[in-house]
Write an enzyme that holds these catalytic residues in place. Structure first.
Site, mmCIF file in Angstrom:
data_model
loop_
_atom_site.group_PDB
_atom_site.id
_atom_site.type_symbol
_atom_site.label_atom_id
_atom_site.label_comp_id
_atom_site.label_asym_id
_atom_site.label_seq_id
_atom_site.Cartn_x
_atom_site.Cartn_y
_atom_site.Cartn_z
ATOM 1 C CB SER A 241 -0.870 0.052 1.260
ATOM 2 O OG SER A 241 -1.718 -1.048 1.336
ATOM 3 C CE1 TYR A 485 3.926 0.830 8.792
ATOM 4 C CE2 TYR A 485 4.942 2.210 10.460
ATOM 5 C CZ TYR A 485 5.042 1.439 9.316
ATOM 6 O OH TYR A 485 6.257 1.283 8.688
#
Lengths: 574, 574
Positions: A241, A485
């Site tokens: 991504s 994340y």
């Protein structure tokens, strides 16, 4: 906290010695670096109780010449000669350095081990195929001879995806197979060889009017943090991504068709944007991480390059909960998606404001005055792209939502501060590692309804470790969820201590309803968590495909995607 | 051409006799009909050289009671008893009528054969499972006993997808397994049983605040022409597309996760919007057309229902070329997509203007005055949805592009004329068939760069047939291409003549670079074109999956997706 407190650390600024371990594990350009700024150094000193002295002499540098002398595990002299006949002598190497370099990705663990000169799996033979015919012959030969085949794209794997558990051959795709094959402006697609690197790919698209006589400039829309040092083929086979994915889509959304050389023959998919012709074989190859074959060519969607329409905006929220609510409302708002779209939790905001040089400024004082307090406030940075009014309306709608959830506009300043460094943060790691401070990242996908328990659970685990910083952001948004994340900065007694800590985080992802990874791929590192996550039935499907494409298990064998470990841990295979 | 010329045809307006063939092949609601309007009748008369007399007495009506007396091919009394023990006596049927009804889709060919009382493959036993446990037990039992299993959703298949080539059991999903399981407003998803029908699904979402105490009303965004008479499970397993798909996505874009009962066990996929956890098994099940297992539950993306923001616009272009150019430019314009988005070729425009009641009006005269001449001019009808300014900007940008390509705005009138009949056109077929006039549709996907050769080539073929109307539109837009949907009206000496003609069109799709279908699925009818289209390598992958899920070949056997025919034609299997 004064930024100028103490002496500046003695960061290493010389390029790694040629042929050294450092030249393999160091991020990016050998001559480039990005040092932690004074505020971050101060935070590290406080966190780890370190003085100026600590930052005078690196605890390790790994600048010694590579020498491992590992015997070939599979490849005989006859094999090597046969392979050289396929690709030419100049395109094979049995050099110690090459065998290690092209076996190594960018996990912290690999970096730590190489600093110590600790070498485990290496390729027996490094091969630079010239074109897809070479790849066909190589895969055919290796299949007949039962030689393992690994594939090296840009080398930025963070999951031991390049790790040649069983020795054999590593194909380096970027040496020759790095060209744009054709740009199709009518269909708005580009076909490239899999080894083309990010900047060459994007550069060709930006420059399309001159190079391909197109009417428009184009962009690929795919900008992972590794953009400068990763290959288009790597993006596809690992399900990558980019930082603008909320607008442009993930790699799996961008692939129109591909050509993969498998042990059972070539597989070419077709370039229709949509059909109802049975299950999509094209989609099955995306994310197959070199286990089914070698991706040689790929056709991707491209987009008009309209930087002049880009709009920036940033907000601060009183809490993580409010930032998440605003993010979700934007993602579900049906006005199109921002391109850059990141929300940082309390601790990442705290550190981010230092990194972006906002901490202590007028903007910081204004935030505090308005009640946005450190370690509670949370930052959103965003941009919008596309047609001018579309981009303007995304910004307008998002800002309205942000205000509704208690956000205060910080203008485009923070996102503009973030943007220039968006590919260079990995350089920080080498500096920190030089002084024995560890930094690693793990990411997970999550639905909106499991986000908070997951964030809290994982954060609790990480923060339970003494002297550990934990920064978390969501950076890839969907109406149904996002990613989390986690960046953690810590110290460890030894590498095993770090590895055990990392494994605990992976366990927590599963425990709290996350996936093993959102966009880092599975590789070998995360493979123990794949079967518990997907379940036996889905794993059996993946193994059935593996059996179809690769009956002799030569493609990236020894743990990749957990397809061929037979219940063993990938670390025990090497 | 006067609309009032001649006497009105003697259309059948009585509901089909209970238990009749007509009650099986007639479209939709037994009591509903939609007659061709006077302008269309006039066109038919002219095309086929027919007088008023022709439309006085139907040439066929199929209103006779079903009686075929076909012997059971597979199911013994012991089987039937065992199955009745699983689902209960009230949920099995060996009735001639049921066995035929649930074996029949909505191809013209099936309709023509049933008008003649010609019955070929029927189910041996019709079963109405009550819940997924029933399905598990049924599939397990049938796998042990090697009994073929077919699945009936809404019955709107246009490719013989329901055709029980090998007899056995047909599962009717809509009788009991037709409920909303849960609405998850946080994740903006809904989980439903596979047998729920379009209007029940959409109705529940629209009514979500009352039924599920949600904050917002929702829409599924999926409105195929068969919407009223198709099931959500059917949309998924056949890779369907709705009329608003350019904005909301095709069925494959909407599925978040699913539960499929296969002969080798249950397969449940996970509800993450995106992950990098290997090839997507979820995607592999979409489009599997009942060949891998029985879809029992599916979780789909939903969208806020914002009809108040809907905007309409329509344009006429001087030529098909210009209409296509404008369509492509809109699809590539990066301002979001229209929802309804259709361009009609010259002949469809000609006939469409009659159907929408525009032919002969002031609007028509204005068009002619401005140089938009019949059989050259082409119509675009469109709408936009979503957030208010987003929808407004899509309309604004699209209109600017349309003008750039020589289009003249027709306001929202034509699209508003089209909209109320968007689900009811299939009713026309029964009227035409009653008087020996055949109408059928075939659709293909195409990239922009192959659109014109494909359109011209297929159209040339169709128009080479004497007395044949051919209307074509593109109705599902992507930046990389679109679909072409061919509607042809003709007469035929007999059914074989029609079938041969249809096959020629399929050949032409392949010859000119189209796919066998864009959103009608492959079923058995189009299966001979799948292997030539996908190639041996892709077909081998699909067969490998088939072998994994269904080692005894009990799931929709006998030609579906061409997976199990061993080179024979599906028609030769029955």
């Amino acid at each position: 906290m004064g930024a100028s407190k103490g002496a500046a650390p003695n960061w290493i600024e010389t390029a790694p010695a040629k042929g050294s371990y450092r030249s393999i594990f160091k991020w990016g350009d050998p001559h480039a670096y990005k040092h932690p700024n004074a505020k971050l150094v101060q935070l590290l000193k406080e966190t780890f109780g370190l003085g100026d002295d600590h930052f005078k002499v690196p605890v390790s540098h790994g600048n010694r010449p590579v020498a491992h002398g590992q015997p070939s595990r599979v490849i005989t002299r006859d094999h090597a000669a046969a392979i050289a006949r396929i690709v030419g002598d100049e395109n094979v190497s049995v050099d110690d350095y090459d065998r290690l370099k092209f076996a190594t990705g960018k996990t912290l663990e690999e970096s730590l081990r190489l600093r110590q000169g600790e070498v485990r799996a290496v390729a027996d033979l490094v091969v630079h195929p010239r074109h897809k015919d070479d790849v066909r012959r190589l895969v055919g030969y290796c299949d007949r001879e039962q030689i393992p085949v690994y594939v090296y794209g840009g080398g930025s794997s963070v999951n031991f995806g390049l790790w040649p558990s069983r020795g054999g051959v590593t194909l380096v795709m970027g040496t020759h197979m790095n060209r744009v094959v054709r740009l199709n402006e009518t269909n708005q697609t580009v076909t490239v060889q899999a080894g083309i690197m990010g900047p060459d790919y994007e550069g060709a698209l930006n420059d399309a009017p001159r190079r391909y006589h197109s009417r428009h400039r184009y962009t690929g829309g795919h900008f992972p943090q590794s953009f400068e040092f990763s290959s288009v083929g790597g993006w596809v086979v690992t399900l990558g991504s980019g930082q603008l994915s909320s607008y442009y889509g993930d790699a799996c959304d961008l692939v129109v068709s591909q050509e993969v050389v498998t042990p059972v023959g070539d597989l070419k998919t077709l370039d229709f944007p949509a059909t109802a012709n049975g299950p999509s074989v094209n989609r099955m190859m995306i994310g197959s991480e070199g286990c089914f074959g070698v991706l040689v060519e790929v056709t991707l969607k491209i987009f008009r390059c309209l930087p002049e329409n880009r709009r920036y905006f940033s907000f601060v929220f009183p809490s993580w909960t409010k930032a998440v609510e605003a993010g979700r409302e934007i993602a579900q708002g049906q006005f199109g998606m921002p391109a850059v779209f990141r929300i940082s939790d309390e601790e990442e905001t705290h550190i981010g404001l230092k990194l972006y040089g906002i901490d202590g400024t007028l903007m910081d004082r204004l935030m505090r005055l308005r009640g946005f307090q450190p370690m509670r406030r949370c930052l959103m940075i965003a941009s919008s792209e596309g047609e001018k009014r579309f981009a303007g309306n995304v910004k307008r709608c998002a800002k309205r939502i942000c205000r509704r959830f208690g956000g205060m506009s910080l203008t485009g300043y923070p996102v503009r501060q973030w943007e220039p460094g968006r590919f260079t943060d990995p350089y920080l790691r080498d500096d920190l590692n030089d002084y024995g401070i560890l930094i690693e990242t793990l990411d997970t996908a999550v639905t909106w309804d499991r986000l908070h328990p997951l964030h809290q659970g994982v954060r609790r685990l990480i923060k339970a470790r003494p002297e550990t910083l934990c920064m978390t952001h969501a950076s890839h948004f969907y109406a149904q969820g996002t990613n989390l994340y986690f960046i953690f900065i810590t110290r460890a007694a030894d590498i095993d201590d770090f590895v055990a800590f990392q494994e605990k985080i992976l366990h927590a992802f599963e425990q709290f309803g996350g996936s093993p990874t959102h966009h880092h791929g599975i590789g070998k590192l995360f493979s123990p968590w794949l079967q518990p996550h997907l379940g036996d039935a889905q794993m059996a499907v993946l193994r059935a495909l593996k059996g179809h494409f690769d009956p002799n298990t030569i493609m990236n064998p020894g743990g990749q995607l957990g397809l061929d470990t037979g219940g063993r841990h990938w670390r025990d295979i090497c």
